[in-house]
Design an enzyme around this catalytic site. Structure first.
Site, mmCIF file in Angstrom:
data_model
loop_
_atom_site.group_PDB
_atom_site.id
_atom_site.type_symbol
_atom_site.label_atom_id
_atom_site.label_comp_id
_atom_site.label_asym_id
_atom_site.label_seq_id
_atom_site.Cartn_x
_atom_site.Cartn_y
_atom_site.Cartn_z
ATOM 1 N N GLY A 154 -2.181 -6.624 -3.775
ATOM 2 C CA GLY A 154 -3.623 -6.413 -3.618
ATOM 3 C C GLY A 154 -4.347 -7.424 -4.488
ATOM 4 O O GLY A 154 -3.955 -8.593 -4.555
ATOM 5 N N ARG A 155 -5.382 -6.962 -5.182
ATOM 6 C CA ARG A 155 -6.209 -7.889 -5.975
ATOM 7 C C ARG A 155 -5.414 -8.525 -7.115
ATOM 8 O O ARG A 155 -5.399 -9.748 -7.264
ATOM 9 C CB ARG A 155 -7.417 -7.132 -6.540
ATOM 10 N N ILE A 156 -4.738 -7.706 -7.940
ATOM 11 C CA ILE A 156 -4.028 -8.257 -9.095
ATOM 12 C C ILE A 156 -2.778 -9.006 -8.649
ATOM 13 O O ILE A 156 -2.482 -10.111 -9.129
ATOM 14 C CB ILE A 156 -3.669 -7.124 -10.096
ATOM 15 N N THR A 235 3.125 -4.072 -14.602
ATOM 16 C CA THR A 235 1.824 -3.977 -15.277
ATOM 17 C C THR A 235 0.947 -2.954 -14.548
ATOM 18 O O THR A 235 -0.261 -2.922 -14.761
ATOM 19 C CB THR A 235 1.079 -5.334 -15.300
ATOM 20 N N ARG A 237 1.585 0.965 -13.487
ATOM 21 C CA ARG A 237 1.605 2.222 -14.236
ATOM 22 C C ARG A 237 3.049 2.527 -14.602
ATOM 23 O O ARG A 237 3.969 2.258 -13.810
ATOM 24 C CB ARG A 237 1.036 3.379 -13.399
ATOM 25 N N GLU A 266 3.052 6.772 -22.643
ATOM 26 C CA GLU A 266 2.370 5.803 -23.507
ATOM 27 C C GLU A 266 1.759 6.556 -24.672
ATOM 28 O O GLU A 266 1.121 7.581 -24.440
ATOM 29 C CB GLU A 266 1.282 5.059 -22.721
ATOM 30 N N HIS A 285 -0.033 -1.871 -23.048
ATOM 31 C CA HIS A 285 -1.064 -1.687 -22.002
ATOM 32 C C HIS A 285 -2.309 -2.539 -22.293
ATOM 33 O O HIS A 285 -3.413 -2.018 -22.470
ATOM 34 C CB HIS A 285 -1.439 -0.199 -21.887
ATOM 35 N N GLY A 287 -3.303 -5.163 -20.271
ATOM 36 C CA GLY A 287 -3.630 -5.965 -19.080
ATOM 37 C C GLY A 287 -5.050 -6.511 -19.059
ATOM 38 O O GLY A 287 -5.268 -7.704 -18.873
HETATM 39 P P1 NAP Z 1 -5.322 -2.947 -5.200
HETATM 40 O O1 NAP Z 1 -6.104 -4.174 -4.920
HETATM 41 O O2 NAP Z 1 -5.728 -1.672 -4.523
HETATM 42 O O3 NAP Z 1 -3.787 -3.259 -4.903
HETATM 43 C C1 NAP Z 1 -2.837 -2.256 -4.795
HETATM 44 C C2 NAP Z 1 -1.836 -2.691 -3.741
HETATM 45 O O4 NAP Z 1 -0.804 -1.722 -3.672
HETATM 46 C C3 NAP Z 1 -2.439 -2.809 -2.342
HETATM 47 O O5 NAP Z 1 -2.088 -4.060 -1.817
HETATM 48 C C4 NAP Z 1 -1.765 -1.695 -1.543
HETATM 49 O O6 NAP Z 1 -1.543 -2.144 -0.206
HETATM 50 C C5 NAP Z 1 -0.456 -1.514 -2.306
HETATM 51 N N1 NAP Z 1 0.083 -0.174 -2.162
HETATM 52 C C6 NAP Z 1 -0.532 1.015 -2.346
HETATM 53 N N2 NAP Z 1 0.313 2.025 -2.086
HETATM 54 C C7 NAP Z 1 1.487 1.459 -1.724
HETATM 55 C C8 NAP Z 1 2.744 1.977 -1.322
HETATM 56 N N3 NAP Z 1 2.944 3.301 -1.217
HETATM 57 N N4 NAP Z 1 3.739 1.111 -1.037
HETATM 58 C C9 NAP Z 1 3.530 -0.226 -1.118
HETATM 59 N N5 NAP Z 1 2.358 -0.785 -1.469
HETATM 60 C C10 NAP Z 1 1.356 0.063 -1.776
HETATM 61 O O7 NAP Z 1 -5.336 -2.598 -6.752
HETATM 62 P P2 NAP Z 1 -5.434 -3.624 -7.985
HETATM 63 O O8 NAP Z 1 -6.850 -3.810 -8.360
HETATM 64 O O9 NAP Z 1 -4.581 -4.804 -7.695
HETATM 65 O O10 NAP Z 1 -4.771 -2.706 -9.128
HETATM 66 C C11 NAP Z 1 -3.444 -2.223 -8.976
HETATM 67 C C12 NAP Z 1 -3.068 -1.272 -10.092
HETATM 68 O O11 NAP Z 1 -2.867 -1.998 -11.296
HETATM 69 C C13 NAP Z 1 -4.148 -0.249 -10.491
HETATM 70 O O12 NAP Z 1 -4.126 0.879 -9.628
HETATM 71 C C14 NAP Z 1 -3.771 0.123 -11.896
HETATM 72 O O13 NAP Z 1 -2.914 1.240 -11.898
HETATM 73 C C15 NAP Z 1 -3.003 -1.102 -12.393
HETATM 74 N N6 NAP Z 1 -3.715 -1.821 -13.473
HETATM 75 C C16 NAP Z 1 -3.113 -1.950 -14.694
HETATM 76 C C17 NAP Z 1 -3.764 -2.642 -15.694
HETATM 77 C C18 NAP Z 1 -3.136 -2.829 -17.043
HETATM 78 O O14 NAP Z 1 -3.839 -2.886 -18.039
HETATM 79 N N7 NAP Z 1 -1.832 -2.970 -17.138
HETATM 80 C C19 NAP Z 1 -5.025 -3.203 -15.476
HETATM 81 C C20 NAP Z 1 -5.595 -3.047 -14.234
HETATM 82 C C21 NAP Z 1 -4.934 -2.352 -13.232
HETATM 83 P P3 NAP Z 1 -1.456 -1.097 1.009
HETATM 84 O O15 NAP Z 1 -2.630 -0.172 0.870
HETATM 85 O O16 NAP Z 1 -1.478 -1.954 2.226
HETATM 86 O O17 NAP Z 1 -0.152 -0.395 0.841
#
Ligand code: NAP
Length: 324
Positions: A154-156, A235, A237, A266, A285, A287
């Site tokens: 997705g975005r990240i 990175t 959860r 955590e 954590h 990120g």
């Molecule tokens: P995003 O744009 O919604 O990307 C999530 C991706 O996961 C989407 O491409 C989605 O595609 C895929 N996905 C969801 N459910 C799935 C499944 N069951 N099987 C396979 N793929 C699946 O979210 P983002 O902004 O990139 O953020 C992602 C996550 O990073 C956040 O939810 C958060 O938990 C974590 N995060 C961590 C930090 C940190 O400090 N470490 C910082 C920011 C975010 P589909 O819907 O097509 O499956």
């Protein structure tokens, strides 16, 4: 309108809220409140700006059903019972996009640090264990031209793919529930099934949100399917991988290394054996933890509350059905 902010944030966002006439109370104690403390603090508030990952579950929401909205200063909202919030008519917003670059940086940092055992070796230097030049000791592996498998592009995930492509011309493969045409065009990402992701990747980086489907997706079976030379990065959860299974996979040489910005629980215990392994890097954590990104996140959350004050929909709404 009274806003409660559950942890200290950059003053820019507090100033913005005040400029728009909010009466702002901030938990300045620099400690996570218990759920009961947060419930009590919210009794005097109309809206909550929630910083961190306190459990905003059914009990919390039912105890605070007077809240007009909750703005999260995070993109992940697995700690919120969104269904209950919607049923109670509480709009919830998050902070997408603004943290993608910083979080992808941490995934990239972990990938590189693990591949060269950098943190482990830096610790050895600190502990006075650097004795001599050793031609064959603690050799790392190179990333150039290797295959990066992204679980949740997705975005990240896309930001990481761009960095990996630009720096090391890595070949990008990914698994999502649906295809990501933008990534396929921008970084020539190839869509594969989950098993192909496991078996073909030299590095696997997890970027999905946490859900019942993604919880413990990287478990004993998954690690067994991966290359013995593979690096696992998380990175997203901590619960996306099964920590004991990861430890055993590393100890038994089923995978080569791991880099974690998120753990389960955590903070990770300092006695966790993962921390003793040479091919493991664990970060607390961090990120999105840069001045630039945290400022943007705080301001985005504040702007969502300002929208509520003017009876407008929150811009980054998580439960848009609340408005229908
Ligand atoms: P995003 O744009 O919604 O990307 C999530 C991706 O996961 C989407 O491409 C989605 O595609 C895929 N996905 C969801 N459910 C799935 C499944 N069951 N099987 C396979 N793929 C699946 O979210 P983002 O902004 O990139 O953020 C992602 C996550 O990073 C956040 O939810 C958060 O938990 C974590 N995060 C961590 C930090 C940190 O400090 N470490 C910082 C920011 C975010 P589909 O819907 O097509 O499956």
């Amino acid at each position: 309108m009274k806003a409660y902010i559950s942890r200290n944030i950059l003053s820019d966002a507090i100033d913005v809220l005040k400029q728009y006439g909010f009466e702002v109370t901030v938990n300045t104690e620099n400690k996570k409140l218990t759920q009961q403390e947060l419930i009590e603090a919210c009794q005097h508030a109309d809206v909550l700006l929630n910083v961190g990952h306190a459990d905003l579950d059914k009990h919390f929401l039912e105890s605070c059903k007077h809240l007009k909205s909750i703005a999260l200063a995070s993109v992940g909202y697995d700690h919120v019972d969104v269904e209950t919030a919607t049923a109670l008519g509480i709009p919830v917003s998050n902070t997408p996009d603004v943290l993608s670059g910083a979080t992808a940086d941490v995934a990239f940092l972990l990938m590189l640090a693990v591949s060269r055992k950098a943190f482990y070796r830096a610790n050895e230097v600190r502990e006075g264990k650097w004795k001599d030049f050793e031609f064959m000791q603690d050799l790392g592996i190179e990333l150039n031209g290797k295959t990066l498998g992204i679980y949740g592009l997705g975005r990240i995930g896309l930001e990481l793919a761009k960095k990996a492509k630009a720096a090391y011309n890595m070949n990008i493969i990914y698994y999502n529930r649906s295809r990501n045409p933008e990534a396929e065009e921008l970084v020539e990402a190839k869509y594969v099934n989950f098993d192909e992701l496991l078996t073909q990747s030299d590095v696997i980086s997890a970027h999905t949100n946490l859900s019942l489907e993604t919880q413990y997706r990287f478990n004993k079976d998954a690690f067994k399917r991966m290359k013995k030379s593979a690096i696992f990065i998380n990175t997203a959860r901590g619960k996306v991988h099964h920590e004991q299974d990861l430890l055993e996979a590393l100890q038994q040489g089923e995978i080569w290394g791991a880099g974690l910005d998120v753990t389960d629980p955590e903070p990770i215990s300092p006695n966790n054996p993962l921390l003793q392994l040479p091919n493991v890097c664990v970060l607390p954590h961090i990120g999105s933890a840069t001045v630039e990104t945290r400022t943007q996140m705080a301001i985005m959350a504040a702007n969502n509350l300002i929208a509520v004050k003017y009876s407008n929909p929150m811009m980054q709404i998580v439960n848009k059905e609340v408005y229908s």
